[in-house]
Motif scaffolding. Structure first.
Motif, short mmCIF file in Angstrom:
data_model
loop_
_atom_site.label_atom_id
_atom_site.label_comp_id
_atom_site.label_asym_id
_atom_site.label_seq_id
_atom_site.Cartn_x
_atom_site.Cartn_y
_atom_site.Cartn_z
N PRO A 87 0.98 -1.02 -0.12
CA PRO A 87 0.02 0.08 0.00
C PRO A 87 0.72 1.26 0.01
O PRO A 87 0.44 2.29 0.51
CB PRO A 87 -0.65 -0.20 1.43
CG PRO A 87 0.21 -0.61 2.27
CD PRO A 87 0.93 -1.83 1.17
N ALA A 88 2.03 1.21 -0.64
CA ALA A 88 2.90 2.29 -0.53
C ALA A 88 2.13 3.80 -1.05
O ALA A 88 2.32 4.52 -0.53
CB ALA A 88 4.13 1.98 -1.32
N ALA A 89 1.40 3.61 -2.32
CA ALA A 89 1.00 4.86 -2.77
C ALA A 89 -0.09 5.41 -1.83
O ALA A 89 -0.31 6.59 -1.62
CB ALA A 89 0.54 4.61 -4.11
N LEU A 90 -0.90 4.33 -1.44
CA LEU A 90 -2.10 5.00 -0.46
C LEU A 90 -1.47 5.55 0.74
O LEU A 90 -2.10 6.57 1.36
CB LEU A 90 -2.91 3.79 -0.18
CG LEU A 90 -3.79 3.34 -1.34
CD1 LEU A 90 -4.65 1.95 -0.72
CD2 LEU A 90 -4.84 4.07 -1.95
N ASP A 91 -0.43 4.87 1.47
CA ASP A 91 0.00 5.44 2.75
C ASP A 91 0.57 6.85 2.31
O ASP A 91 0.38 7.79 3.14
CB ASP A 91 1.33 4.86 3.02
CG ASP A 91 0.87 3.38 3.51
OD1 ASP A 91 -0.10 3.09 3.90
OD2 ASP A 91 1.89 2.58 3.89
N ASP A 92 1.16 7.23 1.06
CA ASP A 92 1.73 8.65 0.60
C ASP A 92 0.51 9.39 0.55
O ASP A 92 0.46 10.67 1.23
CB ASP A 92 2.48 8.54 -0.53
CG ASP A 92 3.67 7.92 -0.43
OD1 ASP A 92 4.34 7.60 0.76
OD2 ASP A 92 4.34 7.65 -1.44
N CYS A 93 -0.55 9.06 0.21
CA CYS A 93 -1.86 9.77 -0.15
C CYS A 93 -2.27 10.24 1.26
O CYS A 93 -2.97 11.12 1.40
CB CYS A 93 -2.89 9.15 -1.23
SG CYS A 93 -2.34 8.88 -2.68
N TYR A 94 -2.36 9.23 2.19
CA TYR A 94 -3.19 9.43 3.58
C TYR A 94 -1.98 10.36 4.23
O TYR A 94 -2.63 11.39 5.02
CB TYR A 94 -3.15 8.11 4.37
CG TYR A 94 -3.63 8.39 5.72
CD1 TYR A 94 -5.40 8.55 5.81
CD2 TYR A 94 -3.04 8.34 6.76
CE1 TYR A 94 -5.82 8.81 7.07
CE2 TYR A 94 -3.60 8.35 7.83
CZ TYR A 94 -5.02 8.92 8.12
OH TYR A 94 -5.81 8.90 9.27
N LEU A 95 -0.67 10.28 3.94
CA LEU A 95 0.03 11.25 4.67
C LEU A 95 -0.19 12.54 4.40
O LEU A 95 -0.12 13.52 5.02
CB LEU A 95 1.62 10.89 4.53
CG LEU A 95 2.69 11.70 5.14
CD1 LEU A 95 2.45 11.61 6.66
CD2 LEU A 95 3.90 11.16 4.84
N ALA A 96 -0.57 12.87 3.06
CA ALA A 96 -0.46 14.04 2.51
C ALA A 96 -1.99 14.69 2.99
O ALA A 96 -2.20 15.82 3.16
CB ALA A 96 -0.79 14.13 0.92
N LEU A 97 -3.18 13.88 3.03
CA LEU A 97 -4.24 14.34 3.66
C LEU A 97 -4.21 14.74 5.04
O LEU A 97 -4.71 15.69 5.33
CB LEU A 97 -5.15 13.09 3.47
CG LEU A 97 -6.72 13.20 4.17
CD1 LEU A 97 -7.34 14.28 3.39
CD2 LEU A 97 -7.33 11.90 4.28
N THR A 98 -3.26 14.12 5.75
CA THR A 98 -3.21 14.51 7.17
C THR A 98 -2.55 15.59 7.20
O THR A 98 -2.56 16.57 8.02
CB THR A 98 -2.66 13.23 7.98
OG1 THR A 98 -1.37 13.07 7.67
CG2 THR A 98 -3.45 12.20 8.09
N TRP A 99 -1.47 15.88 6.09
CA TRP A 99 -0.62 17.16 6.35
C TRP A 99 -1.65 18.27 6.01
O TRP A 99 -1.53 19.49 6.38
CB TRP A 99 0.68 16.99 5.26
CG TRP A 99 1.38 18.27 5.21
CD1 TRP A 99 2.43 18.61 5.97
CD2 TRP A 99 1.09 19.42 4.31
NE1 TRP A 99 2.88 19.58 5.49
CE2 TRP A 99 2.12 20.36 4.66
CE3 TRP A 99 0.09 19.82 3.35
CZ2 TRP A 99 2.23 21.63 4.09
CZ3 TRP A 99 0.19 20.88 2.76
CH2 TRP A 99 1.14 21.80 3.03
#
Length: 102
Positions: A87-99
């Motif tokens: 899930p690397a891409a999804l993890d990055d997207c979630y990190l961007a959302l929380t930022w």
């Protein structure tokens, strides 16, 4: 990558992933702000099925969504599936959302 637009500017911000590597966020905003109120945040996840494209491809959409000065668009340059499995891409997207939320 330089972005040329009459109405939108792009700024790169680097945030830290849990493994201490960096994730680039492309921040698109209007050159002229319409209001002093907080802007609406838009998280843009570029197309390509987590395998293609980059955050810069969002400029054409930023021209339509943020040029009026009332919104800011964040486009993460997330890890593509060719570089790291789910899930690397999804993890990055979630990190961007929380930022963006913070």
């Amino acid at each position: 990558m330089p972005i040329h637009s009459r109405r939108v500017i792009k700024q790169d911000v680097w945030i830290e992933r849990p493994d201490h590597s960096k994730l680039r966020l492309a921040i698109f905003r209007a050159k002229q702000v319409a209001t002093k109120r907080p802007a609406t945040g838009i998280l843009w996840l570029h197309g390509g099925g987590y395998a293609l494209e980059t955050a810069e491809n969002a400029l054409v959409y930023a021209e339509q969504l943020v040029a009026d000065g009332r919104s800011v668009m964040v486009a993460p340059d997330y890890t593509t599936s060719a570089l790291a499995p789910y899930p690397a891409a999804l993890d990055d997207c979630y990190l961007a959302l929380t930022w963006l939320r913070d």
